[in-house]
Design a protein around this motif. Structure first.
Motif, mmCIF file in Angstrom:
data_model
loop_
_atom_site.group_PDB
_atom_site.id
_atom_site.type_symbol
_atom_site.label_atom_id
_atom_site.label_comp_id
_atom_site.label_asym_id
_atom_site.label_seq_id
_atom_site.Cartn_x
_atom_site.Cartn_y
_atom_site.Cartn_z
ATOM 1 N N THR A 1 52.456 16.759 46.108
ATOM 2 C CA THR A 1 51.984 17.646 45.018
ATOM 3 C C THR A 1 53.214 18.484 44.429
ATOM 4 O OG1 THR A 1 49.863 17.722 46.050
ATOM 5 C CG2 THR A 1 50.029 19.286 44.426
ATOM 6 N N MET B 1 52.703 23.512 56.905
ATOM 7 C CA MET B 1 52.420 23.544 55.458
ATOM 8 C C MET B 1 53.678 23.843 54.667
ATOM 9 S SD MET B 1 49.255 24.814 53.090
ATOM 10 C CE MET B 1 49.075 26.384 53.646
ATOM 11 N N ARG C 1 43.485 28.956 55.421
ATOM 12 C CA ARG C 1 43.544 27.312 55.131
ATOM 13 C C ARG C 1 43.756 26.695 56.664
ATOM 14 N NH1 ARG C 1 41.765 27.598 50.759
ATOM 15 N NH2 ARG C 1 43.016 27.927 48.793
ATOM 16 N N PRO C 2 42.790 26.038 57.005
ATOM 17 C CA PRO C 2 42.449 25.356 58.371
ATOM 18 C C PRO C 2 43.864 24.564 58.424
ATOM 19 C CG PRO C 2 41.249 24.134 56.639
ATOM 20 C CD PRO C 2 41.915 25.013 56.022
ATOM 21 N N ILE C 3 44.898 24.814 58.466
ATOM 22 C CA ILE C 3 46.230 24.118 58.487
ATOM 23 C C ILE C 3 47.488 25.108 59.046
ATOM 24 C CG2 ILE C 3 46.797 24.555 56.374
ATOM 25 C CD1 ILE C 3 47.920 21.582 56.182
ATOM 26 N N ASP C 4 48.057 24.480 59.921
ATOM 27 C CA ASP C 4 49.248 25.080 60.610
ATOM 28 C C ASP C 4 50.183 25.766 59.353
ATOM 29 O OD1 ASP C 4 51.132 25.803 62.467
ATOM 30 O OD2 ASP C 4 52.306 24.197 61.894
ATOM 31 N N LEU C 5 50.302 26.997 59.400
ATOM 32 C CA LEU C 5 50.994 27.598 58.069
ATOM 33 C C LEU C 5 52.676 27.103 58.048
ATOM 34 C CD1 LEU C 5 50.639 29.409 55.694
ATOM 35 C CD2 LEU C 5 51.463 31.313 57.120
ATOM 36 N N ARG D 1 48.776 13.337 56.750
ATOM 37 C CA ARG D 1 48.230 12.925 55.504
ATOM 38 C C ARG D 1 48.153 14.296 54.574
ATOM 39 N NH1 ARG D 1 42.976 10.511 52.960
ATOM 40 N NH2 ARG D 1 43.055 11.316 50.890
ATOM 41 N N ARG D 2 47.711 15.366 55.274
ATOM 42 C CA ARG D 2 47.502 16.647 54.502
ATOM 43 C C ARG D 2 48.958 17.278 54.233
ATOM 44 N NH1 ARG D 2 45.560 19.718 59.472
ATOM 45 N NH2 ARG D 2 44.200 20.646 58.245
ATOM 46 N N ALA E 1 50.174 15.246 51.515
ATOM 47 C CA ALA E 1 49.698 15.794 50.287
ATOM 48 C C ALA E 1 50.253 16.916 49.630
ATOM 49 C CB ALA E 1 48.248 15.817 50.519
ATOM 50 N N VAL E 2 50.691 17.803 50.534
ATOM 51 C CA VAL E 2 51.376 19.084 50.036
ATOM 52 C C VAL E 2 52.804 18.855 49.619
ATOM 53 C CG1 VAL E 2 52.410 21.346 50.867
ATOM 54 C CG2 VAL E 2 50.151 20.486 51.826
#
Lengths: 327, 271
Positions: free
Chosen positions: B10, B102, B95-99, B2-3, B6-7
């Motif tokens: 957006t 993302m 950010r706590p996300i795999d760069l 989902r994140r 969202a990226v």
């Protein structure tokens, strides 16, 4: 054991040196000279949960580098660092979920989007449950007075408004630790006060640990009980603000705008620092003479347009710390 | 998931705002479409030997290329460029996300949003308006069979995945050198020639076919377009997909390795 532990942290950058002039540029293409810059050179400190620490030093002292290592962005050359038991650059993703970061010179909000959409994207990236998100968001909106800004695209905000939104953005996931890298840079007096007030409440009421880097001594004075001074990649001093002042210098500065063009002030208790036209800047020791008495004496003898008393700028204190360290 | 979604959404919404760019793009690409078809048609008329592609197939190839031009990974994500230049890239790492994930998601948005804005009017123009103004010979033919159309739709997904994986390499080059203008020139040349946007790949000399076909760029537009027009039969779909997804896997692995290497020696600009 502290919440944040830093031991002998070192970071060296290799920088390609550019030589001046056309010839230098040509030479640079063929053989590039590298220079090692030690941004951090054995920095150690430890923070307990709930502390609000000012981290100060001149430009290029290593403040931002420290913050970037603590927030998992840079990998140090040597040393140990633990934040809530995690090594930032080793468990980066898990680590950054538990901290908030604000870099005053940049924004984390999406330039062309309304502020609220940036918040929602951050909610998704941090995987904040909707109910928590609404709770945190509404609290932050109330505390930072953001209601009217939420639907504006970020590019239309003033710097002060943007900084308030940036602060909110860094706290939507309610981290126990907040790193603020020059959060008041370029802000006007009102916005600075708003930021300070917010940081103070965050620390006192929620117990959020805050590391604040700044050039603004007033930030430090308003907020921090503990101050770490760094210069040339080394820690020069670590203690309370009063300790620092007493250790380095007790002096205050008095600046006077004289009415006469060439008036001179000779008072036994002041030392002239500089003159710029009618403006005279002097230092004095408040333990030898109280500011009120000194001002009384000067205004009696001279026609004065305006005057103010201030603490010596941080650069002066650092300079004295250096001199002390070398001497 | 989902994140990442969202990226994508957006960024996608943001890009859909650039309508003027899309209108300008449609005009430019229509113009270039005509130029390419006219040049190629002149060659076709003077050519006496057998051609690896007939004229309607060639026209379809050109128009699809113009309609889907924005899929090609010819530049870095402009946001990544400005983040690296200003140092805001620091926030991306905080950010706590795999760069990689993302930025890959961002790439999907920058490759699909402009394409979506342009391809529908371009297709209407090339498919329906051209016959009306007496240029039926140059029009974009519909796929000769449902199978061709379906196969095309499937490989377009792979083409986007492939293009994004290559975009990531350009993004990482930005992270590596900061200023990527020189590299972009090389990338543009590689991508535009290698994908068949200058000369359709089947028209290159026979001895060079295997080189072009095995490069990743062929999977971005050439192979999908030929599948569309029936120049490659729909039953070859599996082979094309294999070509695309093997390249996707290799480019993603390379990108991930490079990124992890780069983050170890990251320097953030501007204090």
């Amino acid at each position: 054991m502290g919440q944040i532990v830093v031991e002998n942290l070192a970071k060296a950058f290799h920088i390609a040196e550019r030589q001046a002039g056309l010839l230098g540029a040509i030479r640079g293409v063929v053989a590039r000279k590298h220079r090692e810059v030690r941004a951090l050179d054995g920095v150690s400190f430890s923070l307990e949960a709930g502390e609000l620490v000012g981290y100060i030093g001149p430009n290029g002292a290593g403040k931002s580098t420290t913050v970037k290592i603590l927030s998992g962005i840079l990998v140090p050359s040597a040393g140990r660092c633990e934040v809530i038991g995690r090594t930032p650059w080793k468990n980066r993703i898990e680590h950054v979920a538990h901290i908030g970061v604000v870099f005053g010179q940049r924004t984390q909000l999406w330039w062309d989007l309304p502020v609220i959409e940036s918040f929602e994207l951050l909610r998704d990236i941090y995987r904040v449950p909707q109910s928590d998100y609404i709770k945190h968001r509404d609290e932050l909106i109330a505390l930072l007075d953001l209601e009217k800004l939420l639907d504006s695209p970020v590019r239309q905000l003033s710097l002060g408004q943007r900084m308030r939104c940036d602060l909110a953005a860094s706290l939507l996931h309610a981290p126990p630790i907040l790193f603020l890298d020059e959060p008041t840079i370029g802000l006007d007096a009102v916005s600075k006060l708003a930021v300070r007030d917010f940081v103070k409440r965050l620390n006192r009421e929620r117990g959020v640990t805050v590391i604040l880097t700044t050039h603004d001594m007033d930030d430090i004075e308003a907020l921090c009980t503990r101050v770490i001074v760094i210069g040339d990649g080394k820690i020069l001093s670590d203690g309370t603000l009063a300790d620092l002042r007493n250790r380095v210098t007790r002096e205050r500065w008095l600046t006077v705008d004289l009415a006469e063009a060439n008036g001179a002030i000779d008072d036994p208790d002041v030392t002239l620092i500089r003159r710029e036209g009618q403006r005279v800047c002097m230092s004095f020791d408040p333990q030898r003479i109280s500011p009120a008495a000194l001002i009384g004496r000067i205004t009696q003898k001279h026609a004065v347009h305006d005057l103010f008393v201030e603490n010596p700028p941080i650069e002066t204190i650092i300079a004295k710390l250096y001199a002390e360290g070398r001497g | 998931m989902r994140r990442y979604w969202a990226v994508i959404s957006t960024r996608f919404r943001m890009l859909l705002q650039y309508r003027a760019a899309a209108v300008a793009g449609i005009f430019t690409q229509s113009f270039w479409g005509f130029v390419r078809i006219m040049v190629l048609e002149a060659f076709y008329r003077s050519n006496t030997g057998a051609s690896p592609m007939n004229l309607p197939e060639m026209a379809a190839y050109v128009w699809l290329g113009q309609a889907l031009l924005a899929i090609l990974p010819w530049n870095a994500d402009p946001e990544v460029r400005s983040m690296v230049r200003t140092g805001s890239v620091a926030y991306e790492l905080a950010r706590p996300i795999d760069l990689y994930g993302m930025w890959y998601a961002r790439s999907i948005a920058i490759r699909t949003a402009p394409t979506l804005l342009r391809c529908i009017p371009m297709t209407i123009f090339a498919m329906f308006v051209l016959p009306l103004i007496g240029l039926g010979e140059w029009r974009l033919i519909p796929p000769p069979s449902v199978a061709c159309g379906l196969a095309f739709a499937i490989v377009v997904v792979g083409a986007i995945a492939l293009s994004c994986a290559f975009t990531m390499l350009v993004n990482l080059a930005v992270l590596w050198t900061m200023s990527v203008d020189g590299l972009t020139v090389i990338a543009v040349t590689l991508v535009i020639v290698g994908s068949g946007m200058v000369i359709p790949l089947p028209l290159f000399p026979a001895w060079s076919q295997w080189i072009f076909r095995s490069l990743p760029f062929a999977g971005m537009v050439d192979l999908p377009f030929r599948l569309y027009s029936g120049n490659i039969p729909a039953r070859d779909l599996v082979w094309l997909m294999l070509h695309q997804w093997i390249w996707v896997a290799m480019l993603v692995l390379l990108g991930r390795w490079w990124l992890s290497h780069l983050t170890q020696r990251m320097v953030v600009q501007g204090g």
